[in-house]
Design a protein around this motif. Structure first.
Motif, PDB file in Angstrom:
ATOM      1  N   ASP A  42       6.053   6.721   2.293  1.00  0.00           N
ATOM      2  CA  ASP A  42       4.784   6.105   1.908  1.00  0.00           C
ATOM      3  C   ASP A  42       4.690   5.783   0.417  1.00  0.00           C
ATOM      4  OD1 ASP A  42       3.775   6.064   4.476  1.00  0.00           O
ATOM      5  OD2 ASP A  42       2.983   8.103   4.318  1.00  0.00           O
ATOM      6  N   ASP A  43       5.798   5.878  -0.284  1.00  0.00           N
ATOM      7  CA  ASP A  43       5.782   5.545  -1.710  1.00  0.00           C
ATOM      8  C   ASP A  43       7.176   5.094  -2.147  1.00  0.00           C
ATOM      9  OD1 ASP A  43       5.337   5.206  -4.383  1.00  0.00           O
ATOM     10  OD2 ASP A  43       4.614   7.238  -4.764  1.00  0.00           O
TER      11      ASP A  43
ATOM     12  N   ALA B 154       0.848  -1.204   0.000  1.00  0.00           N
ATOM     13  CA  ALA B 154       0.000   0.000   0.000  1.00  0.00           C
ATOM     14  C   ALA B 154       0.876   1.245   0.000  1.00  0.00           C
ATOM     15  CB  ALA B 154      -0.918   0.005   1.211  1.00  0.00           C
ATOM     16  N   ARG B 155       2.157   1.058   0.346  1.00  0.00           N
ATOM     17  CA  ARG B 155       3.097   2.185   0.379  1.00  0.00           C
ATOM     18  C   ARG B 155       4.265   1.929  -0.573  1.00  0.00           C
ATOM     19  NH1 ARG B 155       5.546   3.492   5.355  1.00  0.00           N
ATOM     20  NH2 ARG B 155       5.529   1.313   5.991  1.00  0.00           N
ATOM     21  N   GLY B 156       3.978   1.202  -1.622  1.00  0.00           N
ATOM     22  CA  GLY B 156       5.031   0.915  -2.581  1.00  0.00           C
ATOM     23  C   GLY B 156       4.509   0.006  -3.664  1.00  0.00           C
TER      24      GLY B 156
ATOM     25  N   PRO C 152       1.124   4.041  -5.524  1.00  0.00           N
ATOM     26  CA  PRO C 152       0.390   3.260  -4.527  1.00  0.00           C
ATOM     27  C   PRO C 152      -0.514   4.165  -3.685  1.00  0.00           C
ATOM     28  CG  PRO C 152       2.680   3.528  -3.857  1.00  0.00           C
ATOM     29  CD  PRO C 152       2.560   4.075  -5.257  1.00  0.00           C
ATOM     30  N   PRO C 153      -1.544   3.560  -3.061  1.00  0.00           N
ATOM     31  CA  PRO C 153      -2.588   4.359  -2.398  1.00  0.00           C
ATOM     32  C   PRO C 153      -2.048   5.370  -1.386  1.00  0.00           C
ATOM     33  CG  PRO C 153      -3.079   1.992  -2.248  1.00  0.00           C
ATOM     34  CD  PRO C 153      -1.812   2.120  -3.012  1.00  0.00           C
ATOM     35  N   GLU C 154      -1.039   5.000  -0.626  1.00  0.00           N
ATOM     36  CA  GLU C 154      -0.587   5.887   0.448  1.00  0.00           C
ATOM     37  C   GLU C 154       0.365   6.985  -0.030  1.00  0.00           C
ATOM     38  OE1 GLU C 154      -1.886   5.813   3.469  1.00  0.00           O
ATOM     39  OE2 GLU C 154      -3.149   4.182   2.755  1.00  0.00           O
TER      40      GLU C 154
ATOM     41  N   PHE D   6      10.104   7.735  -3.114  1.00  0.00           N
ATOM     42  CA  PHE D   6       9.520   9.062  -3.293  1.00  0.00           C
ATOM     43  C   PHE D   6       8.990   9.577  -1.957  1.00  0.00           C
ATOM     44  CE2 PHE D   6       8.097   6.940  -7.504  1.00  0.00           C
ATOM     45  CZ  PHE D   6       9.408   6.902  -7.940  1.00  0.00           C
ATOM     46  N   GLY D   7       9.370   8.908  -0.873  1.00  0.00           N
ATOM     47  CA  GLY D   7       8.881   9.214   0.464  1.00  0.00           C
ATOM     48  C   GLY D   7       8.592   7.907   1.192  1.00  0.00           C
TER      49      GLY D   7
END
Lengths: 500, 500
Positions: A243-244, A225-227, B34-36, A240-241
């Motif tokens: 969360d990504d 969900a974070r990648g 991704p969603p987050e 990219f952060g």
């Protein structure tokens, strides 16, 4: 003065956003960009790099650092705000030494070198890459002069990638690894028939490989969900952060371990990025300690965990579901031995734990010679062949599996040593985690990866760059950088597998 | 003073690179992110927008424009360098009126609104989107005040999207379309049974739809070496430069025209971007004239070409290969009539050529009322239902197929009118190209799309923003913006199909 700190943070956030934007453009360049997009992308990356440099090296940041360092000087060294000032200062001093024009030129040369590298790979001839590579070399020399160094130009690049490390200390570490591993390579070569990996070679459909990798990475704790994972020529991780976080893999439909272990490797990198402190996101404190420490996470999950007997006790039933004909009759012991098959091979990313660091020694020593002026770009293929012969007893039959195999030289020098630092650190962290967590192998056998990931989160990921490599290792393991645990791990494991 | 021009160009290139970088981030946000990842992406886009604004509105650009305008004042108005100064000046004046903080806030609010829009769509409730939408409205009002306007705030936003157009002139154009189309909608409704499109509904596998769309787009002339197609919720086109143009589609596996015509539509946009003048890349001159003119290209290829009898004479054999069971027995006439089935429907992107502009009227009139303060965000669903009832005789059963269907309101106002401008311009360009090229329908019948694309390249694409919409139309067609050719085209076509 909270205002001063907020001002500094806002400026660091702006710079980091530019850096992450460049990461998105770089990711796209390696995954989806159409063939003709390269020139425009080079312009855009050059502009982002130039503006990053302008933002990050603005005199205002220097003045804020001066003022805030005085203000926070009585805090302990590992107070997060003081640590932020420390790592920002280090990076600021580094970067203010690089002229903006050189930064832009390096980005542009890198985009061109990537293009030349792709074209040279199509023809399997390093000579087609040599001119662009020569330009990269020259710009790296210029950068080293701008940074400054104590002993040799290469030190400046090594220190940029691995803070505190020098070329001569790196060479000592590689020499220690060579001393232990060269005899092991020799002994294994004499008993190669004791491990059979033939079942890993054959028709392994892309989609099933992809899903098996996703399953294992999910079990380890990579958060999709974070990648996400995509396909690229050369697997990599970019963030990219927190969360990504993007990982990529490259699947070989005729050989199972290639793509599967690339996924586990990059998932290890990715979990480090996903675990960095969100409260220090968009600042230098919220980043990984170094490329080498980053590599410790990928190697730990890929090899120490993913190539363990216990992992296959856990994962073999899943793998059999994906590959019923290929692995239906496999038992854990055979699988374990197969994925740890060791053989001198030409391609680094497919190398095993015994031979891997020798591939690094080849690259490190060539880079060092290039930087010292003892080697020219066009002589790289010969130097490569000679070192491969000496360390691994084999020579590349073409440059595609020789000096053209890695993407790294389209960017610059100094990063390869990180792979060996990564192996060394992975050995130390594994030893310490085993000590702290109890029966770690048994947890892995049951598919319980959360305790290990939690330990890494606490002792490494969540700290960002609060500590240096040596400081982090002292806190987590009790001692500084030390190759002994890794050497011990590899020797025990491979002596058992090969009955030496 | 070549130096001054080069200085201006370098500054414009930097700004454009930031804009294109933001486009890459935006593309990723809609396709793979991704969603987050949304929060971090919002920060990055806000930073890029802020820096773009800072670069593009720097006083240095104003000074260079002042000096260069004097220097080039004796050149003809369509001299490229003078045109560059003209369009740059217009944009500079627009943008210097927008404070940097407002730009950043609009980017941030837009990222949040996108998130709220996705969440509201999941619940099919506009009310969940209303707060974020209210913020967008307020920021658009702020922007209109900053821009300035003659009659009403909405003018400022219309003029930003369609240079020279006002809300009242746009309303007149829509009224002309309504006057011609409302009776046609009514007549068609009375003879709906005369067209059967049932064969387009059914199982149309994703992969075959994808390939059919790629084939048609390739035949039209979209260059996949300089672009690519991906999947997103709402199809769009974005350009990272003339050599890297991205289109997306959204495939409905139960209804063939949805994804196929999305691809043709976006390919039309994409070919405009790929045809823009490379020598003015990275400057305002190297861009499309307006959103409306852009839309003329998508509508021309999607509808005037892609929904013509001649297109299906050419393409039906290919379509039959992809869908042997679904279309194996179809003949050209049945296919032609099926893809031109007209019926009042709830969703704009699936609307036909007769009803499409009425969907635009709904949105335009709601935006205008919101900007005038005659409507509040929470009342949008009611206003929507009432207008749909009046123009099309139907009401949405939920907001997903009502006021939540378009992504546009996560960004701002003023762009919808461009779709109707696009239809109008597509009619004018088609008429003129037919006049200049001879038997255009026969070329299409033979799959020869190069003459039409070449004509568009010469008369529109390669000119960038050298001319305004009206100027371009005068050169290419002999007259200014004029709804008559489009109305004539639609009336003839649909009267024939429905035997009216």
């Amino acid at each position: 003065m909270g205002d001063r700190l907020n001002d500094l943070l806002a400026r660091l956030h702006t710079a980091d956003d530019l850096d992450r934007a460049a990461a998105v453009l770089g990711w796209d360049q390696m995954t989806y960009m159409p063939p003709e997009g390269n020139a425009g992308r080079g312009d855009q990356l050059a502009t982002l790099a130039t503006l990053w440099h302008r933002e990050f090296t603005s005199p205002a940041i220097g003045e804020l650092l001066d003022a805030l360092e005085t203000e926070y000087k009585d805090r302990p060294a590992d107070d997060p705000k003081r640590a932020l000032l420390h790592v920002t200062r280090r990076q600021y001093e580094k970067k203010t030494k690089l002229p903006e024009s050189l930064v832009a030129e390096m980005q542009r040369a890198s985009a061109e070198a990537y293009k030349a590298w792709v074209a040279a790979r199509a023809e399997k001839r390093f000579s087609l890459f040599a001119p662009a590579f020569g330009r990269i070399l020259q710009l790296n020399r210029d950068a080293a002069e701008a940074f400054g160094y104590a002993e040799e130009p290469y030190d400046a690049l090594i220190d940029d990638a691995e803070p505190g490390l020098t070329a001569s200390r790196a060479q000592q570490l590689l020499d220690a690894l060579k001393q232990a591993l060269l005899p092991l390579v020799q002994q294994i070569a004499e008993h190669r028939e004791r491990v059979d990996r033939s079942m890993l070679i054959g028709e392994y459909p892309h989609e099933a490989q992809w899903q098996a990798g996703i399953d294992a990475a999910t079990a380890f704790g990579f958060d999709f969900a974070r990648g996400r994972q995509d396909v690229s020529i050369h697997p990599f991780t970019t963030s990219f952060g927190v969360d990504d976080v993007r990982i990529t893999t490259h699947i070989n439909p005729g050989f199972f371990p290639s793509g599967f272990y690339s996924t586990l490797h990059e998932a290890g990198h990715g979990m480090y990025e996903q675990g960095l402190p969100a409260e220090w996101a968009r600042t230098p404190l919220g980043q990984a300690i170094s490329g080498g420490v980053h590599e410790s996470q990928s190697r730990l999950w890929e090899n120490v965990v993913g190539r363990s007997h216990e992992f296959w006790e856990y994962f073999l039933p899943t793998a059999k579901r994906y590959f019923p004909t290929q692995l239906g009759h496999a038992d854990v012991e055979t699988m374990y031995r197969a994925v740890n098959y060791s053989e001198p091979s030409l391609v680094r990313v497919d190398a095993d734990e015994v031979t891997y660091n020798l591939h690094i020694a080849v690259r490190f020593e060539i880079e060092r010679a290039l930087m010292q002026g003892n080697l020219t770009p066009q002589d790289v293929p010969d130097a490569w062949a000679q070192k491969m012969q000496t360390y691994l007893g084999i020579r590349p039959h073409d440059d595609l599996v020789g000096a053209l195999q890695d993407i790294h030289w389209t960017g610059g020098f100094g990063s390869f040593i990180g792979y060996s630092i990564g192996n060394i650190v992975s050995g130390q962290l594994w030893q310490a985690a085993s000590r702290d967590l109890g029966d770690l192998p048994d947890m892995i056998r049951r598919g319980e990866f959360a305790p290990l990931l939690g330990w890494l989160r606490t002792n490494l990921h969540q700290l960002g760059r609060t500590y240096s490599t040596d400081q982090m290792l002292r806190r987590a393991t009790g001692g500084p950088l030390d190759a002994a645990p890794y050497i011990d791990y590899v020797q025990r494991k491979y002596r058992a597998i090969y009955g030496l």
